[in-house]
Design a protein around this motif. Structure first.
Motif, PDB file in Angstrom:
ATOM      1  N   PRO A   1      43.767  46.801  42.377  1.00 20.19           N
ATOM      2  CA  PRO A   1      43.200  45.532  41.919  1.00 20.19           C
ATOM      3  C   PRO A   1      41.717  45.634  41.573  1.00 20.19           C
ATOM      4  CG  PRO A   1      43.959  45.367  44.204  1.00 20.19           C
ATOM      5  CD  PRO A   1      44.320  46.720  43.713  1.00 20.19           C
ATOM      6  N   GLU A   2      40.987  46.462  42.312  1.00 19.80           N
ATOM      7  CA  GLU A   2      39.548  46.593  42.045  1.00 19.80           C
ATOM      8  C   GLU A   2      39.293  47.247  40.687  1.00 19.80           C
ATOM      9  OE1 GLU A   2      40.944  48.100  44.855  1.00 19.80           O
ATOM     10  OE2 GLU A   2      40.562  46.408  46.194  1.00 19.80           O
ATOM     11  N   GLY A   3      40.020  48.329  40.413  1.00 17.03           N
ATOM     12  CA  GLY A   3      39.848  49.021  39.141  1.00 17.03           C
ATOM     13  C   GLY A   3      40.268  48.167  37.960  1.00 17.03           C
ATOM     14  N   THR A   4      41.341  47.425  38.132  1.00 16.20           N
ATOM     15  CA  THR A   4      41.797  46.550  37.059  1.00 16.20           C
ATOM     16  C   THR A   4      40.819  45.406  36.832  1.00 16.20           C
ATOM     17  OG1 THR A   4      44.066  47.087  37.643  1.00 16.20           O
ATOM     18  CG2 THR A   4      43.752  45.202  36.227  1.00 16.20           C
ATOM     19  N   ALA A   5      40.289  44.838  37.923  1.00 17.63           N
ATOM     20  CA  ALA A   5      39.296  43.758  37.797  1.00 17.63           C
ATOM     21  C   ALA A   5      38.050  44.260  37.082  1.00 17.63           C
ATOM     22  CB  ALA A   5      38.943  43.198  39.163  1.00 17.63           C
ATOM     23  N   GLU A   6      37.635  45.471  37.412  1.00 15.79           N
ATOM     24  CA  GLU A   6      36.463  46.049  36.751  1.00 15.79           C
ATOM     25  C   GLU A   6      36.728  46.282  35.264  1.00 15.79           C
ATOM     26  OE1 GLU A   6      34.061  50.242  36.875  1.00 15.79           O
ATOM     27  OE2 GLU A   6      34.757  49.422  38.794  1.00 15.79           O
ATOM     28  N   LEU A   7      37.901  46.786  34.957  1.00 17.35           N
ATOM     29  CA  LEU A   7      38.268  47.019  33.562  1.00 17.35           C
ATOM     30  C   LEU A   7      38.304  45.710  32.778  1.00 17.35           C
ATOM     31  CD1 LEU A   7      39.302  49.090  31.427  1.00 17.35           C
ATOM     32  CD2 LEU A   7      41.599  48.561  32.220  1.00 17.35           C
ATOM     33  N   LEU A   8      38.909  44.677  33.366  1.00 14.71           N
ATOM     34  CA  LEU A   8      38.968  43.380  32.697  1.00 14.71           C
ATOM     35  C   LEU A   8      37.581  42.766  32.537  1.00 14.71           C
ATOM     36  CD1 LEU A   8      42.169  41.858  34.335  1.00 14.71           C
ATOM     37  CD2 LEU A   8      41.900  42.645  31.978  1.00 14.71           C
ATOM     38  N   SER A   9      36.713  42.950  33.527  1.00 20.45           N
ATOM     39  CA  SER A   9      35.335  42.434  33.430  1.00 20.45           C
ATOM     40  C   SER A   9      34.581  43.110  32.298  1.00 20.45           C
ATOM     41  CB  SER A   9      34.597  42.645  34.749  1.00 20.45           C
ATOM     42  OG  SER A   9      35.191  41.883  35.765  1.00 20.45           O
ATOM     43  N   GLN A  10      34.812  44.395  32.112  1.00 20.80           N
ATOM     44  CA  GLN A  10      34.165  45.115  31.013  1.00 20.80           C
ATOM     45  C   GLN A  10      34.650  44.606  29.664  1.00 20.80           C
ATOM     46  OE1 GLN A  10      34.950  49.259  31.705  1.00 20.80           O
ATOM     47  NE2 GLN A  10      33.449  49.427  33.357  1.00 20.80           N
ATOM     48  N   MET A  11      35.863  44.065  29.635  1.00 22.11           N
ATOM     49  CA  MET A  11      36.402  43.514  28.396  1.00 22.11           C
ATOM     50  C   MET A  11      35.988  42.059  28.206  1.00 22.11           C
ATOM     51  SD  MET A  11      40.189  45.000  28.813  1.00 22.11           S
ATOM     52  CE  MET A  11      40.857  45.873  27.444  1.00 22.11           C
ATOM     53  N   GLY A  12      35.275  41.499  29.164  1.00 19.03           N
ATOM     54  CA  GLY A  12      34.802  40.125  29.034  1.00 19.03           C
ATOM     55  C   GLY A  12      35.729  39.077  29.614  1.00 19.03           C
ATOM     56  N   VAL A  13      36.733  39.499  30.398  1.00 15.69           N
ATOM     57  CA  VAL A  13      37.669  38.565  31.006  1.00 15.69           C
ATOM     58  C   VAL A  13      37.186  38.247  32.420  1.00 15.69           C
ATOM     59  CG1 VAL A  13      40.050  38.217  31.770  1.00 15.69           C
ATOM     60  CG2 VAL A  13      39.583  39.490  29.670  1.00 15.69           C
ATOM     61  N   ASP A  14      37.046  36.961  32.736  1.00 14.76           N
ATOM     62  CA  ASP A  14      36.625  36.548  34.067  1.00 14.76           C
ATOM     63  C   ASP A  14      37.852  36.501  34.959  1.00 14.76           C
ATOM     64  OD1 ASP A  14      35.120  35.590  36.190  1.00 14.76           O
ATOM     65  OD2 ASP A  14      35.446  33.489  35.599  1.00 14.76           O
ATOM     66  N   VAL A  15      37.862  37.323  36.026  1.00 14.29           N
ATOM     67  CA  VAL A  15      39.009  37.388  36.918  1.00 14.29           C
ATOM     68  C   VAL A  15      38.840  36.515  38.155  1.00 14.29           C
ATOM     69  CG1 VAL A  15      39.753  39.659  36.143  1.00 14.29           C
ATOM     70  CG2 VAL A  15      38.142  39.473  38.030  1.00 14.29           C
ATOM     71  N   GLY A  16      37.702  35.896  38.347  1.00 16.33           N
ATOM     72  CA  GLY A  16      37.470  35.025  39.505  1.00 16.33           C
ATOM     73  C   GLY A  16      37.139  35.826  40.739  1.00 16.33           C
ATOM     74  N   SER A  17      37.510  35.280  41.915  1.00 16.18           N
ATOM     75  CA  SER A  17      37.180  35.941  43.178  1.00 16.18           C
ATOM     76  C   SER A  17      38.078  37.156  43.396  1.00 16.18           C
ATOM     77  CB  SER A  17      37.331  34.964  44.343  1.00 16.18           C
ATOM     78  OG  SER A  17      38.692  34.672  44.557  1.00 16.18           O
ATOM     79  N   ASP A  18      37.554  38.110  44.144  1.00 13.40           N
ATOM     80  CA  ASP A  18      38.299  39.349  44.396  1.00 13.40           C
ATOM     81  C   ASP A  18      39.572  39.111  45.205  1.00 13.40           C
ATOM     82  OD1 ASP A  18      36.495  40.878  42.982  1.00 13.40           O
ATOM     83  OD2 ASP A  18      35.322  41.438  44.755  1.00 13.40           O
ATOM     84  N   ALA A  19      39.507  38.215  46.193  1.00 15.80           N
ATOM     85  CA  ALA A  19      40.668  37.969  47.046  1.00 15.80           C
ATOM     86  C   ALA A  19      41.803  37.309  46.258  1.00 15.80           C
ATOM     87  CB  ALA A  19      40.280  37.092  48.229  1.00 15.80           C
ATOM     88  N   ALA A  20      41.467  36.336  45.448  1.00 14.34           N
ATOM     89  CA  ALA A  20      42.496  35.655  44.650  1.00 14.34           C
ATOM     90  C   ALA A  20      43.092  36.603  43.616  1.00 14.34           C
ATOM     91  CB  ALA A  20      41.900  34.439  43.957  1.00 14.34           C
ATOM     92  N   TYR A  21      42.247  37.419  43.009  1.00  9.01           N
ATOM     93  CA  TYR A  21      42.745  38.360  42.011  1.00  9.01           C
ATOM     94  C   TYR A  21      43.616  39.428  42.658  1.00  9.01           C
ATOM     95  CZ  TYR A  21      43.137  41.720  38.309  1.00  9.01           C
ATOM     96  OH  TYR A  21      43.653  42.588  37.387  1.00  9.01           O
TER      97      TYR A  21
END
Length: 158
Positions: free
Chosen positions: A86-106
């Motif tokens: 989940p951390e790597g995917t959240a980072e990848l999505l953030s680099q693409m400009g997608v807001d994933v919200g809080s880490d726990a919810a994501y």
């Protein structure tokens, strides 16, 4: 039909694992060609005597190949989850400009979506490969099968 289904199941497993590492949504593209190949190969191995028999053999071979694709989907999703998480995917999505919200919810939605996507796309691949296996069997019949059936019936007369 079983021989071609098992051959294509092994091929599908390998191909789908690779495609799932890119994205689970890419696997139906591979299933298109694999399903057609399973149906055509079923005709080559079984040599059905009529159009309906070739479609049936192709559908069964495609369905068996689809089970290999489902296993490949599961293995690929597991590998993708272990490699990125989940951390790597959240980072990848953030680099693409997608807001994933809080880490726990994501993180909780990540696992649900990963397992759900793998299951849904895997089951879709089984149906797709079975349908295209029937089409591949019919294709074999049009290209080769009806000529083989005609020559064997002439041989039986003489």
């Amino acid at each position: 039909m079983y021989k071609s289904g098992i051959i294509l199941a092994v091929v599908a497993l390998v191909v789908v694992v690779g495609l799932t590492l890119l994205s689970p949504i890419c696997t139906p593209c591979g299933a298109l060609l694999l399903g057609l190949g399973a149906g055509f190969l079923a005709g080559v191995f079984d040599k059905p005597l009529d159009n309906g028999g070739s479609a049936k053999a192709g559908a069964i071979a495609g369905g068996i190949g689809g089970i290999g694709a489902l296993l490949g989907q599961a293995i690929g999703a597991l590998l993708n989850s272990v490699l990125l998480g989940p951390e790597g995917t959240a980072e990848l999505l953030s680099q693409m400009g997608v807001d994933v919200g809080s880490d726990a919810a994501y993180a909780s939605s990540y696992w649900v979506s990963t397992i759900g996507m793998a299951a849904c796309v895997g089951i879709f691949n089984i149906a797709l490969m079975a349908g295209l296996g029937a089409l591949g069997g019919l294709l074999w019949w049009q290209v080769t099968g009806k000529n083989t059936a005609a020559s064997s019936s002439i041989d039986n007369i003489g």
